[in-house]
Design a protein around this motif. Structure first.
Motif, PDB file in Angstrom:
ATOM      1  N   TYR A  48      -8.603   1.952  -1.857  1.00 41.87           N
ATOM      2  CA  TYR A  48      -7.596   1.013  -1.383  1.00 41.87           C
ATOM      3  C   TYR A  48      -6.612   0.639  -2.486  1.00 41.87           C
ATOM      4  O   TYR A  48      -5.408   0.505  -2.242  1.00 41.87           O
ATOM      5  N   VAL A  49      -7.109   0.470  -3.699  1.00 37.26           N
ATOM      6  CA  VAL A  49      -6.193   0.180  -4.798  1.00 37.26           C
ATOM      7  C   VAL A  49      -5.248   1.361  -5.018  1.00 37.26           C
ATOM      8  O   VAL A  49      -4.028   1.188  -5.204  1.00 37.26           O
ATOM      9  N   LEU A  50      -5.802   2.571  -4.986  1.00 36.68           N
ATOM     10  CA  LEU A  50      -4.964   3.758  -5.153  1.00 36.68           C
ATOM     11  C   LEU A  50      -4.019   3.945  -3.979  1.00 36.68           C
ATOM     12  O   LEU A  50      -2.913   4.471  -4.140  1.00 36.68           O
ATOM     13  N   PHE A  75      -3.980  -3.378   2.464  1.00 33.21           N
ATOM     14  CA  PHE A  75      -3.940  -4.837   2.514  1.00 33.21           C
ATOM     15  C   PHE A  75      -4.693  -5.367   3.734  1.00 33.21           C
ATOM     16  O   PHE A  75      -5.135  -6.510   3.739  1.00 33.21           O
ATOM     17  N   ASN A  76      -4.822  -4.556   4.767  1.00 31.31           N
ATOM     18  CA  ASN A  76      -5.616  -4.945   5.925  1.00 31.31           C
ATOM     19  C   ASN A  76      -7.106  -4.751   5.691  1.00 31.31           C
ATOM     20  O   ASN A  76      -7.920  -5.563   6.146  1.00 31.31           O
ATOM     21  N   LEU A  99      -6.417 -10.267  -0.873  1.00 30.18           N
ATOM     22  CA  LEU A  99      -5.045  -9.759  -0.897  1.00 30.18           C
ATOM     23  C   LEU A  99      -4.453  -9.862  -2.302  1.00 30.18           C
ATOM     24  O   LEU A  99      -3.816  -8.919  -2.793  1.00 30.18           O
ATOM     25  N   ILE A 100      -4.669 -10.994  -2.948  1.00 30.47           N
ATOM     26  CA  ILE A 100      -4.096 -11.197  -4.283  1.00 30.47           C
ATOM     27  C   ILE A 100      -4.737 -10.250  -5.290  1.00 30.47           C
ATOM     28  O   ILE A 100      -4.042  -9.645  -6.131  1.00 30.47           O
ATOM     29  N   VAL A 101      -6.057 -10.084  -5.231  1.00 30.61           N
ATOM     30  CA  VAL A 101      -6.737  -9.176  -6.156  1.00 30.61           C
ATOM     31  C   VAL A 101      -6.226  -7.744  -5.977  1.00 30.61           C
ATOM     32  O   VAL A 101      -5.975  -7.026  -6.954  1.00 30.61           O
ATOM     33  N   LEU A 102      -6.048  -7.310  -4.732  1.00 34.45           N
ATOM     34  CA  LEU A 102      -5.548  -5.958  -4.475  1.00 34.45           C
ATOM     35  C   LEU A 102      -4.144  -5.786  -5.050  1.00 34.45           C
ATOM     36  O   LEU A 102      -3.848  -4.763  -5.688  1.00 34.45           O
TER      37      LEU A 102
END
Length: 714
Positions: free
Chosen positions: A213-215, A412-413, A445-448
């Protein structure tokens, strides 16, 4: 109930999001302990004889500046409901920040609105498919980028490799359809692997998904920026700042809530579908008019030999076109009822559209003899070749850029939901259970956003630098999830289980092939980062769980039951009933003023033993202060501490700690006189004794540090 005849919520935990998840109910055993402890309580009637009515009109309302505001609404005896008025900040700075927050995010939603935030199929498709469908903008190009290393003659292998990838897409897509069928309340890889293969496998899938998800955010935004700079080369120097601005936009949109974000980000996906499908149709019609003649690609010298290893690398790179296929299984709870049925329908649409676009683009790249270049994407080349004049090229590029930039919305979802489930199992901080003002999982959401921004800056916003890291994490989750589904079907053996197990087994085998190929062939290109990051993340998750287990061991009611049954052993156990508490109040005093006298009056009113403490830098000052104390009347015993080196906090804390050590049965309460100033900058003008003492004494049990505030008037 699941298709196995058991409730998946009992097997893998409920996938339903609840505002009360941070406050789980006690177990029947805990309730029994509470009942036994409560039976031992002994308090005076004065504890319940309240001097104020908790639901009086004066408490529930506020009058000021000519207005009458309702702060709380009574529901029933002992329960009030807070109104938006009481949530407003009472300082100028707080009101300004609150106004900015409302401007960016909108007004807060009530907890009861969570069901209205679910999405219908027409909205869920673009929101959850944006990552999957947009990956065709870079997946086929990643495959051809590897093949061209063997020279332009090797590009002809793109068609058979694409055929193999279509088989992989069908196998994994069908497998996930079965996963949603078997786990209708949530079919994410973490939940499925944890339920079927055990916690460690679940953590492995979670680690892969976290990296994926980060990538996803970093790669999608980076690819969208590349699409824009392909059309407008003058913007290339601003690639990274532009990408960071897009991440900020995505964060703000998702903080506004699921439904609002879906309404905002759905249009670009549909726009991309229309543009790319139109590009494919026009391109194939023109190719048919030319008899499907294959144009020779520009001659490119080989820098590597053509072999099995190169073909496998190209296959693994092309498999990045599938990233995002698991999004629906992770997001089953956000669908409107019937959730699992709607999720399967959307998943089927997604896979079908993906195959059509992927095959169409690969065929057109082959027919037109296009070769990857450093300054222009393949999709941009194809659009310029198909639409040499008119506005169509610009429309295709604009649609591609938009969907790539917003494809990160899938992550983000999904990542906040994954962190929610992991926090429920105590593998990540429990603050990820918290629903924000707009019922969004704000902390996730903020961490991502922060993690993706750091990664994007570290790689300079270049897509191809990030793609080698991509396949390992996502296909690790695919493999574990599908392997777990094979175990699921074999465990329950319901009708048709062999066919279903075969489908999931095929998906697991093909996913494992991509996983191993990507890990081995792309190891030196950057995949080593993911190979090392996955076990490190698993170790981190387990450390977090170990901490929460220790907290539960120390604070859980079962510990009270053991102490109650077996009696204390070693150190004095913490008191759990009022009659076990023995008090000693300590008041640090620097000088005798109103703040000090108010604190002493407060402590004296409690009717408990009290001791005042004064730290003096020299004997003369100590004698002078003791004389002042005698003038006041010596109503509270005073102990002066000489500190020859003029250190205040450490001797004070040391004395308090020594008192506690000498009488471990006492609960020491340090009440510090505290001056409350009006402006933040004025805090620098005063000692922060309470905070410094709290930091020094926080590791010592049985010591409470609090303050008696004195507010400065204007």
């Amino acid at each position: 109930m699941g298709r196995s005849g058991q409730d998946p919520e009992q097997e893998a935990g409920s996938a339903t999001f609840s505002p009360s998840a941070e406050l789980p109910p006690p177990s029947p055993a805990d309730l029994d302990v509470l009942r036994r402890v409560g039976a031992r309580w002994r308090v005076d009637d004065t504890v319940r004889a309240l001097p104020v009515d908790p639901q009086a009109d004066e408490v529930r309302t506020a009058t000021g500046t000519g207005r009458h505001s309702v702060l709380f609404v009574p529901d029933e005896a002992g329960r009030l409901t807070a109104t938006p008025t009481v949530e407003r900040q009472d300082t100028v700075e707080g009101r300004a920040l609150g106004g900015l927050r409302r401007l960016l995010l909108g007004p807060p939603l009530t907890s009861g609105a969570i069901l209205r935030e679910r999405m219908p199929k027409f909205l869920a498709l673009p929101v959850l498919a944006s990552d999957l469908l947009s990956s065709v903008a870079y997946g086929p190009e990643a495959m051809l980028t590897v093949l061209v290393l063997a020279g332009s003659g090797a590009l002809g292998l793109s068609l058979p490799i694409a055929a193999g990838l279509v088989v992989l897409m069908l196998a994994v897509g069908t497998s996930y359809r079965q996963t949603v069928y078997a786990y209708p309340h949530g079919a994410g890889s973490y939940l499925v692997a944890s339920d079927t293969l055990g916690p460690r496998a679940g953590l492995g899938a979670a680690a892969g998904l976290v990296l994926d998800y980060v990538l996803t955010v970093a790669v999608s935004v980076s690819a969208g920026t590349a699409a824009i700079t392909s059309a407008l080369p003058a913007l290339a120097p601003y690639r990274v700042p532009f990408a960071l601005a897009v991440i900020g936009l995505l964060l703000t949109g998702n903080l506004r809530g699921i439904r609002v974000a879906g309404n905002v980000f759905a249009a670009p996906t549909y726009f991309f579908l229309v543009a790319v499908l139109g590009l494919i149709v026009v391109g194939l019609v023109r190719a048919a008019a030319d008899g499907f003649t294959v144009a020779a690609p520009p001659p490119t010298p080989a820098v590597e030999g053509l072999g099995l290893l190169l073909v496998l690398r190209a296959f693994a790179s092309g498999a990045t076109s599938m990233t995002g296929i698991e999004a629906v299984s992770n997001a089953v709870p956000v669908f409107r009822p019937t959730e699992w049925r709607n999720a399967r329908t959307v998943l089927t649409w997604m896979v079908g559209i993906l195959i059509v676009i992927f095959v169409g683009l690969v065929v057109l790249f082959h027919l037109n003899g296009l070769v990857p270049t450093a300054d222009q994407t393949l999709l941009s080349q194809l659009a310029r070749h198909t639409f040499p004049t008119g506005p169509w090229y610009a429309l295709v590029q604009a649609a591609t850029a938009l969907v790539l930039l917003l494809a990160a919305n899938t992550a983000f979802n999904d990542l906040p939901r994954l962190l929610y489930f992991m926090a429920r199992d105590s593998y990540v901080p429990r603050r990820f259970l918290h629903l924000g003002d707009r019922l969004a999982l704000s902390n996730g959401l903020i961490v991502l956003a922060v993690a993706a921004a750091v990664l994007l800056v570290a790689f300079g916003g270049r897509t191809h630098s990030l793609i080698p890291l991509y396949a390992v994490g996502v296909f690790l989750a695919f493999t574990l999830s599908q392997t777990g589904m094979v175990r699921h079907w074999r465990r329950h053996r319901e009708r048709g289980w062999r066919r279903r197990a075969t489908i999931n087994g095929t998906g697991a085998a093909l996913s494992a092939l991509v996983l191993v190929t990507a890990a081995v062939t792309k190891f030196t290109e950057g995949a080593w980062v993911v190979v090392l990051a996955v076990p490190l993340l698993i170790h981190l998750f387990r450390r977090v769980r170990r901490h929460y287990d220790q907290v539960q061991q120390a604070l859980g009611l079962h510990a009270v039951a053991r102490t109650d049954d077996a009696g204390p052993a070693g150190d004095e156990p913490p008191p759990i009933v009022p009659q076990q508490v023995r008090h000693l109040f300590l008041v640090p005093v620097a000088r005798l003023n109103q703040a000090t006298l108010r604190t002493l009056a407060y402590v004296g009113s409690l009717g408990q033993p009290a001791l005042a403490l004064h730290v003096s830098p020299e004997r003369t000052e100590a004698d002078r202060f003791r004389a002042q104390w005698a003038t006041w009347g010596d109503h509270v015993p005073l102990e002066t501490i000489l500190s020859p080196h003029r250190v205040i906090i450490t001797p004070l804390a040391g004395y308090v700690s020594a008192l506690r050590h000498s009488r471990p049965d006492l609960t020491l309460t340090v009440v510090v006189p505290d001056v409350i100033v009006e402006h933040p900058w004025q805090r620098l003008l005063h000692y922060r004794t309470e905070q410094r003492l709290r930091r020094t004494l926080r590791r010592h049990p049985g010591i409470v540090v609090t303050s008696m505030p004195t507010h400065l008037s204007r």
